[in-house]
Design a protein around this motif. Structure first.
Motif, PDB file in Angstrom:
ATOM      1  N   VAL A  85       0.856  -1.182   0.000  1.00 23.32           N
ATOM      2  CA  VAL A  85       0.000   0.000   0.000  1.00 23.32           C
ATOM      3  C   VAL A  85       0.892   1.233   0.000  1.00 23.32           C
ATOM      4  N   VAL A  86       0.607   2.162  -0.903  1.00 19.15           N
ATOM      5  CA  VAL A  86       1.338   3.426  -0.952  1.00 19.15           C
ATOM      6  C   VAL A  86       0.369   4.537  -0.571  1.00 19.15           C
ATOM      7  N   VAL A  87       0.715   5.283   0.471  1.00 20.28           N
ATOM      8  CA  VAL A  87      -0.125   6.391   0.937  1.00 20.28           C
ATOM      9  C   VAL A  87       0.527   7.698   0.503  1.00 20.28           C
ATOM     10  N   VAL A  88      -0.237   8.496  -0.249  1.00 21.74           N
ATOM     11  CA  VAL A  88       0.259   9.782  -0.749  1.00 21.74           C
ATOM     12  C   VAL A  88      -0.529  10.889  -0.058  1.00 21.74           C
ATOM     13  N   PRO A  89       0.084  11.621   0.882  1.00 17.76           N
ATOM     14  CA  PRO A  89      -0.641  12.685   1.591  1.00 17.76           C
ATOM     15  C   PRO A  89      -1.084  13.796   0.644  1.00 17.76           C
ATOM     16  N   GLY A  90      -2.222  14.412   0.976  1.00 14.89           N
ATOM     17  CA  GLY A  90      -2.714  15.529   0.185  1.00 14.89           C
ATOM     18  C   GLY A  90      -4.049  15.222  -0.450  1.00 14.89           C
ATOM     19  N   ALA A  91      -4.734  16.269  -0.895  1.00 13.80           N
ATOM     20  CA  ALA A  91      -6.067  16.120  -1.472  1.00 13.80           C
ATOM     21  C   ALA A  91      -6.070  16.372  -2.973  1.00 13.80           C
ATOM     22  N   ASP A  92      -4.893  16.370  -3.588  1.00 12.30           N
ATOM     23  CA  ASP A  92      -4.777  16.656  -5.017  1.00 12.30           C
ATOM     24  C   ASP A  92      -4.841  15.345  -5.797  1.00 12.30           C
ATOM     25  N   GLY A 144      -3.383  -0.047  -8.571  1.00  5.86           N
ATOM     26  CA  GLY A 144      -4.725   0.510  -8.473  1.00  5.86           C
ATOM     27  C   GLY A 144      -4.700   1.782  -7.648  1.00  5.86           C
ATOM     28  N   ARG A 145      -5.488   2.775  -8.060  1.00  2.00           N
ATOM     29  CA  ARG A 145      -5.515   4.057  -7.349  1.00  2.00           C
ATOM     30  C   ARG A 145      -6.935   4.354  -6.881  1.00  2.00           C
ATOM     31  N   SER A 146      -7.061   4.680  -5.608  1.00  2.00           N
ATOM     32  CA  SER A 146      -8.374   4.989  -5.036  1.00  2.00           C
ATOM     33  C   SER A 146      -8.734   6.450  -5.263  1.00  2.00           C
ATOM     34  N   ARG A 147      -9.938   6.797  -4.875  1.00  2.00           N
ATOM     35  CA  ARG A 147     -10.298   8.203  -4.775  1.00  2.00           C
ATOM     36  C   ARG A 147      -9.620   8.786  -3.535  1.00  2.00           C
ATOM     37  N   VAL A 148      -9.573  10.097  -3.458  1.00  2.00           N
ATOM     38  CA  VAL A 148      -8.932  10.757  -2.320  1.00  2.00           C
ATOM     39  C   VAL A 148      -9.697  10.443  -1.040  1.00  2.00           C
ATOM     40  N   ALA A 149      -8.966  10.142   0.022  1.00  2.00           N
ATOM     41  CA  ALA A 149      -9.558   9.948   1.350  1.00  2.00           C
ATOM     42  C   ALA A 149      -9.430  11.262   2.111  1.00  2.00           C
ATOM     43  N   GLY A 150     -10.568  11.865   2.440  1.00  2.00           N
ATOM     44  CA  GLY A 150     -10.543  13.181   3.073  1.00  2.00           C
ATOM     45  C   GLY A 150     -10.378  13.147   4.572  1.00  2.00           C
ATOM     46  N   ALA A 151     -10.449  11.961   5.168  1.00  2.00           N
ATOM     47  CA  ALA A 151     -10.334  11.835   6.621  1.00  2.00           C
ATOM     48  C   ALA A 151      -9.805  10.443   6.945  1.00  2.00           C
ATOM     49  N   PRO A 152      -9.195  10.263   8.130  1.00  6.66           N
ATOM     50  CA  PRO A 152      -8.639   8.950   8.480  1.00  6.66           C
ATOM     51  C   PRO A 152      -9.650   7.814   8.384  1.00  6.66           C
ATOM     52  N   GLU A 153     -10.907   8.090   8.734  1.00  3.67           N
ATOM     53  CA  GLU A 153     -11.909   7.027   8.696  1.00  3.67           C
ATOM     54  C   GLU A 153     -12.248   6.587   7.268  1.00  3.67           C
ATOM     55  N   GLU A 154     -11.771   7.338   6.278  1.00  7.77           N
ATOM     56  CA  GLU A 154     -12.016   6.965   4.888  1.00  7.77           C
ATOM     57  C   GLU A 154     -10.896   6.101   4.301  1.00  7.77           C
ATOM     58  N   LEU A 155      -9.846   5.871   5.073  1.00  7.47           N
ATOM     59  CA  LEU A 155      -8.710   5.111   4.554  1.00  7.47           C
ATOM     60  C   LEU A 155      -9.089   3.666   4.233  1.00  7.47           C
ATOM     61  N   HIS A 156      -9.959   3.076   5.049  1.00  5.85           N
ATOM     62  CA  HIS A 156     -10.374   1.695   4.781  1.00  5.85           C
ATOM     63  C   HIS A 156     -11.101   1.611   3.439  1.00  5.85           C
TER      64      HIS A 156
END
Length: 237
Positions: free
Chosen positions: A41-48, A75-87
């Motif tokens: 899993v690659v986590v990219v900080p930011g909302a862009d 595979g790339r997800s939509r942006v997660a706007g909050a920690p609870e959206e990471l799942h």
């Protein structure tokens, strides 16, 4: 995936992501605990979302360049706007990666571009056993047959659906004779109980193929080697 290889993939993926986003981080997939899931899993900080897309492209390039001779699906997800959206985001990325793995022309796929596969996300996330059962009732017999006899029933079903149920169009796609396609479709009916000539049969097999992709089930298939299999008709045992 052994631990040494996993660490190597993590390092390469993180290096690719950090070429675009310096604070990106790569971590083992939560599913890696079972010892079977070859996922990171690659986590990219930011909302862009645009930057996230560039990071995903950089990850794929780095994996392909740094680990030649291997195939990868990103595979790339939509942006997660909050920690609870990471799942939710993790499930979206996994679904997109599984779909990409079944399409050699698109090794990188965004969740927003998965089309009808998106409808299966709740089933994958909340009730994967039901998705597995549907796959078992539709496409699994064809996958097992292809694996055993090195035939191409699954590929034939895919091509037939892409050709809108046209035998001649399917034969053109697979560079084979129309009679061979008809033999294979009859074999599909015998093995699955589903008639590709009916709307219901086509719909169920289409959904079964999507379930196979979403579940990340690999399909091998290949040139037929058993006597009679070249025409799609192999004697019953």
């Amino acid at each position: 995936m052994d631990e040494g290889w996993r660490l190597r993939v993590l390092a390469v993926a993180e290096r690719g992501a950090r070429a675009v986003a310096a604070s990106a981080v790569a971590v083992p997939s939560p599913r890696a605990a079972d010892g079977a899931a070859a996922e990171v899993v690659v986590v990219v900080p930011g909302a862009d979302d645009t930057a996230a897309g560039r990071a995903a492209e950089a990850v794929l390039r780095e994996l392909q360049a740094g680990l030649p001779g291997h195939s990868f699906a990103v595979g790339r997800s939509r942006v997660a706007g909050a920690p609870e959206e990471l799942h939710r985001a993790g499930n979206e990325a996994l679904l997109a990666a599984n779909v990409a793995e079944g399409d050699t022309d698109r090794p990188l796929l965004a969740f927003d571009d998965t089309g009808a596969y998106r409808l299966l996300l709740p089933a994958m996330s909340e009730d994967p056993a039901e998705l597995q059962r549907f796959y078992a009732e539709t496409v699994e017999p064809l996958v097992a047959y292809d694996d055993q006899y090195e035939t191409d029933l699954v590929q034939t079903v895919e091509a037939f659906l892409e050709a809108d149920g046209n035998v001649a169009g399917t034969a053109q796609r697979l560079f084979t004779h129309r009679h061979t396609i008809r033999y294979r479709l009859e074999r599909v009916r015998e093995l699955s109980g589903l008639d590709m000539g009916s709307t219901d049969g086509r719909e169920k097999l289409s959904l079964g193929l999507k379930a196979m992709r979403v579940l990340g089930i690999a399909h091998r298939g290949g040139p037929a080697t058993e006597a009679g299999a070249g025409g799609g008709r192999v004697p019953r045992r």
